[in-house]
Design an enzyme around this catalytic site. Structure first.
Site, PDB file in Angstrom:
ATOM      1  N   LYS A 153     -15.538  -8.724   4.796  1.00 54.93           N
ATOM      2  CA  LYS A 153     -14.228  -9.004   5.382  1.00 54.93           C
ATOM      3  C   LYS A 153     -14.330  -9.031   6.901  1.00 54.93           C
ATOM      4  CE  LYS A 153     -11.205  -7.381   1.734  1.00 54.93           C
ATOM      5  NZ  LYS A 153      -9.977  -6.660   1.424  1.00 54.93           N
TER       6      LYS A 153
ATOM      7  N   ARG B 106      -0.915  -5.849  -8.139  1.00 55.82           N
ATOM      8  CA  ARG B 106       0.234  -6.688  -7.794  1.00 55.82           C
ATOM      9  C   ARG B 106       0.489  -7.764  -8.829  1.00 55.82           C
ATOM     10  NH1 ARG B 106      -2.096  -8.505  -2.158  1.00 55.82           N
ATOM     11  NH2 ARG B 106      -3.825  -8.633  -3.594  1.00 55.82           N
TER      12      ARG B 106
ATOM     13  N   SER C  64      -2.430  -7.717   2.774  1.00 60.26           N
ATOM     14  CA  SER C  64      -2.882  -7.678   4.169  1.00 60.26           C
ATOM     15  C   SER C  64      -3.237  -9.072   4.659  1.00 60.26           C
ATOM     16  CB  SER C  64      -4.089  -6.746   4.314  1.00 60.26           C
ATOM     17  OG  SER C  64      -3.720  -5.419   4.064  1.00 60.26           O
TER      18      SER C  64
ATOM     19  N   HIS D  15       0.842  -1.200   0.000  1.00 62.82           N
ATOM     20  CA  HIS D  15       0.000   0.000   0.000  1.00 62.82           C
ATOM     21  C   HIS D  15       0.876   1.249   0.000  1.00 62.82           C
ATOM     22  CE1 HIS D  15      -2.969  -2.703   2.305  1.00 62.82           C
ATOM     23  NE2 HIS D  15      -3.519  -2.495   1.120  1.00 62.82           N
TER      24      HIS D  15
END
Length: 154
Positions: free
Chosen positions: A44, A93, A131, A20
């Protein structure tokens, strides 16, 4: 101050990672202001409270001007409208991220044609950091500190 080029960088940041951080640093000279938008994604299961995540991000970007940190619920596009942002900042990514983000891009364009999504590739060295990976390392007692900014300490 009236900012012309406002970008929203949304995420749960549970926790913020060096990936990030990489995307934000690469984007600083592209925008007048970057709003780091900490979302509450109902799908989440967050490991850390919104308060803790915001605190870590504030400490990480303490010495940077042009960065605002805010919380939001609901659609990212609605938040962008409220912030008068014309840009949505997204990190990529890998190929899976690209496919996922491409679909969001088209949906967001349908919902709010005035928004433009800017994709920033993460650096090769940090392209595997997520994460989710960091949370797994934390849960299993590993050294998570090599994947997150110095401000993130459990």
């Amino acid at each position: 101050m009236n900012h012309r080029r406002i970008a929203v960088f949304p995420g749960t940041f549970d926790p913020i990672t060096l990936g990030h951080y990489d995307v934000i640093i690469k984007s600083l000279n592209l925008f007048d202001k970057i709003v780091i938008a900490i979302g509450n994604n109902s799908e989440k299961n967050n490991m850390f409270s919104v308060k803790k995540r915001k605190e870590w991000i504030q400490k990480t970007f303490l010495d940077f001007s042009g960065i605002e940190i805010d919380l939001f619920k609901g659609l990212t596009i609605s938040f962008c409208k409220r912030k008068k942002a014309k840009f949505l900042l997204r990190g990529i990514r890998n190929q899976l991220d690209f496919e996922f983000e491409k679909n969001l891009y088209y949906a967001n364009k349908k919902l709010y044609d005035c928004i433009e999504t800017v994709f920033i590739l993460s650096s090769y060295e940090r392209s595997y950091i997520s994460s989710c990976l960091v949370r797994e390392i934390i849960k299993n007692g590993g050294n998570y500190t090599i994947f997150v900014p110095n401000s993130v300490r459990i």
